[in-house]
Design an enzyme around this catalytic site. Structure first.
Site, PDB file in Angstrom:
ATOM      1  N   ASP A   1      -5.203  -7.884   0.996  1.00 57.18           N
ATOM      2  CA  ASP A   1      -5.295  -6.733   0.087  1.00 57.18           C
ATOM      3  C   ASP A   1      -4.461  -5.577   0.661  1.00 57.18           C
ATOM      4  O   ASP A   1      -4.802  -4.405   0.520  1.00 57.18           O
ATOM      5  CB  ASP A   1      -6.755  -6.303  -0.122  1.00 57.18           C
ATOM      6  CG  ASP A   1      -6.945  -5.464  -1.392  1.00 57.18           C
ATOM      7  OD1 ASP A   1      -6.001  -5.363  -2.194  1.00 57.18           O
ATOM      8  OD2 ASP A   1      -8.043  -4.888  -1.558  1.00 57.18           O
TER       9      ASP A   1
ATOM     10  N   HIS B   1     -14.459  -6.540  -8.784  1.00 57.03           N
ATOM     11  CA  HIS B   1     -14.654  -5.164  -9.280  1.00 57.03           C
ATOM     12  C   HIS B   1     -15.673  -5.174 -10.414  1.00 57.03           C
ATOM     13  O   HIS B   1     -15.386  -4.750 -11.525  1.00 57.03           O
ATOM     14  CB  HIS B   1     -13.314  -4.549  -9.696  1.00 57.03           C
ATOM     15  CG  HIS B   1     -12.445  -4.259  -8.513  1.00 57.03           C
ATOM     16  ND1 HIS B   1     -12.621  -3.137  -7.736  1.00 57.03           N
ATOM     17  CD2 HIS B   1     -11.438  -4.959  -7.956  1.00 57.03           C
ATOM     18  CE1 HIS B   1     -11.733  -3.166  -6.743  1.00 57.03           C
ATOM     19  NE2 HIS B   1     -11.011  -4.254  -6.846  1.00 57.03           N
TER      20      HIS B   1
ATOM     21  N   GLU C   1      -4.896  -7.715 -10.957  1.00 56.17           N
ATOM     22  CA  GLU C   1      -6.254  -7.286 -10.575  1.00 56.17           C
ATOM     23  C   GLU C   1      -6.611  -6.100 -11.451  1.00 56.17           C
ATOM     24  O   GLU C   1      -6.124  -4.996 -11.256  1.00 56.17           O
ATOM     25  CB  GLU C   1      -6.294  -6.917  -9.093  1.00 56.17           C
ATOM     26  CG  GLU C   1      -7.723  -6.763  -8.600  1.00 56.17           C
ATOM     27  CD  GLU C   1      -7.799  -6.157  -7.204  1.00 56.17           C
ATOM     28  OE1 GLU C   1      -6.841  -5.514  -6.771  1.00 56.17           O
ATOM     29  OE2 GLU C   1      -8.866  -6.303  -6.586  1.00 56.17           O
TER      30      GLU C   1
ATOM     31  N   ASP D   1     -10.821  -7.415   7.981  1.00 56.04           N
ATOM     32  CA  ASP D   1     -10.161  -6.411   8.830  1.00 56.04           C
ATOM     33  C   ASP D   1     -11.163  -5.659   9.699  1.00 56.04           C
ATOM     34  O   ASP D   1     -10.794  -4.760  10.453  1.00 56.04           O
ATOM     35  CB  ASP D   1      -9.355  -5.405   7.975  1.00 56.04           C
ATOM     36  CG  ASP D   1     -10.229  -4.619   7.003  1.00 56.04           C
ATOM     37  OD1 ASP D   1     -11.439  -4.912   6.893  1.00 56.04           O
ATOM     38  OD2 ASP D   1      -9.694  -3.710   6.346  1.00 56.04           O
TER      39      ASP D   1
ATOM     40  N   ALA E   1     -10.788   1.800  -6.027  1.00 53.54           N
ATOM     41  CA  ALA E   1      -9.737   2.810  -6.150  1.00 53.54           C
ATOM     42  C   ALA E   1      -8.920   2.639  -7.441  1.00 53.54           C
ATOM     43  O   ALA E   1      -7.907   3.310  -7.623  1.00 53.54           O
ATOM     44  CB  ALA E   1      -8.815   2.739  -4.937  1.00 53.54           C
TER      45      ALA E   1
HETATM   46 ZN   LIG Z   1      -9.656  -4.939  -5.340  1.00 57.06          ZN
END
Ligand SMILES: [Zn+2]
Length: 329
Positions: free
Chosen positions: A230, A151, A83, A204, A96
């Site tokens: 994730d 992203h 990723e 979540d 992040a």
């Molecule tokens: Zn991600």
């Protein structure tokens, strides 16, 4: 009448696991023994196969983490999900991921990383607007590697180009993007409408509101929806401070994971058996339609099989799986 019934289903397959039970798979300090322990703990949530997910980092760090995980030799590791680092450098879309290691896409850089990973990178998440991304998508698809869009701050046209080049998944759709978007057109609608794209969702309750999950599953159909966690090291553990990719993240009692001082979520503390319960509750769909989103369908998406069987208690009123047990792995 007993509202809890015992059910049986194929082992879960998670396309996106960064860490679990206090172990950060992206840490250059991780050991094969620690990774092994984390995987055994994850098995207690019904996950029998998964893609170890390595996020944006320097080549050296990527290579070290990939080698540690390869040395683990655990059969549950079905390969790697890379990723980044070919993602948007912008705050927001980047999430992040560390900006200093975001780079343009290139077959040379990918080949180097694939060699370091022993040829086991099976899925690459990238931003279509990154330099060289479209060429790399075509190259990867030719190698049988799946490509996901994520992203990103792409235009709808760039999304269409990525799909034309062979991208087949939206990674954690609705996350890893700017907080503010033009109402339409934008790349979320474009991906929701693209029938060639599967979508992975982090269900979540923090990454996406319930109504968004319900609407996204209806747009993609259950057949093209994949549940991922994730998960970072905080998953399967108590609230507190954990590491992700060499940086501190905080997990709250509610299961929200973030970097101190930054507004973005930094992975999740989700486990897949809870994702299944949440998805059933948010969408109103019967469990038979939800379970494959976390087991056979992600496996099939990669051209792989699930492993083992799981028994669990299903509380249909609370939409909760408990007493999860794995066998025949
Ligand atoms: Zn991600």
């Amino acid at each position: 009448m007993n509202r809890v019934m015992q059910i049986e289903f194929p082992g879960f397959f998670d396309l996106q696991v960064n860490g679990f039970a206090g172990v950060d798979l992206n840490s250059d300090l991780a050991t094969p023994e620690a990774a092994h322990r984390a995987i055994e703990r994850m098995r207690g949530t019904g996950v029998t196969r998964f893609l170890a997910t390595l996020v944006t980092s320097s080549f050296e760090r990527f290579a070290k983490c990939a080698k540690t995980l390869t040395r683990t030799g655990h059969p549950a590791i079905a390969g790697f999900h890379m990723e980044g680092p070919y993602i948007s450098p912008e705050d927001g879309p980047r999430g992040a991921h560390p900006r200093e290691h975001v780079i343009p896409a290139s077959t040379d850089d990918f080949s180097r990383r694939q060699d370091a990973a022993g040829g086991r990178i099976r899925l690459v998440t990238l931003a279509p607007e990154a330099g060289g991304a479209i060429e790399l998508i075509e190259h990867l698809v030719g190698l049988g590697i799946r490509v996901a869009i994520g992203h990103t701050a792409a235009s709808p046209e760039q999304i269409r180009d990525a799909v034309k080049a062979g991208a087949t998944l939206s990674t954690h759709l609705g996350n890893g993007c700017a907080n503010q978007l033009p109402r339409h057109p934008n790349f979320i609608w474009e991906q929701l409408a693209a029938d060639d794209l599967f979508a992975s969702l982090i269900v979540d309750g923090h990454h996406l509101p319930p109504a968004t999950v319900k609407a996204m599953v209806r747009a993609k159909t259950p057949q093209r929806t994949l549940l991922v966690t994730d998960a970072v090291a905080a998953a399967g553990g108590p609230p507190g401070v954990y590491q992700l990719n060499g940086q501190e993240v905080v997990a709250t009692a509610e299961g929200r994971v973030f970097r101190p001082g930054a507004p973005w979520l930094a992975g999740s503390a989700l486990t897949l058996e809870r994702a299944v319960g949440n998805a059933a509750r948010f969408t109103g769909l019967p469990l038979e339609q939800i379970l494959p989103m976390a087991s056979s369908r992600p496996a099939k998406f990669l051209g792989l099989q699930t492993s083992g069987r799981v028994t669990a208690d299903w509380d249909a009123a609370d939409c909760r799986l408990s007493n999860v047990k794995v066998f025949d792995v």
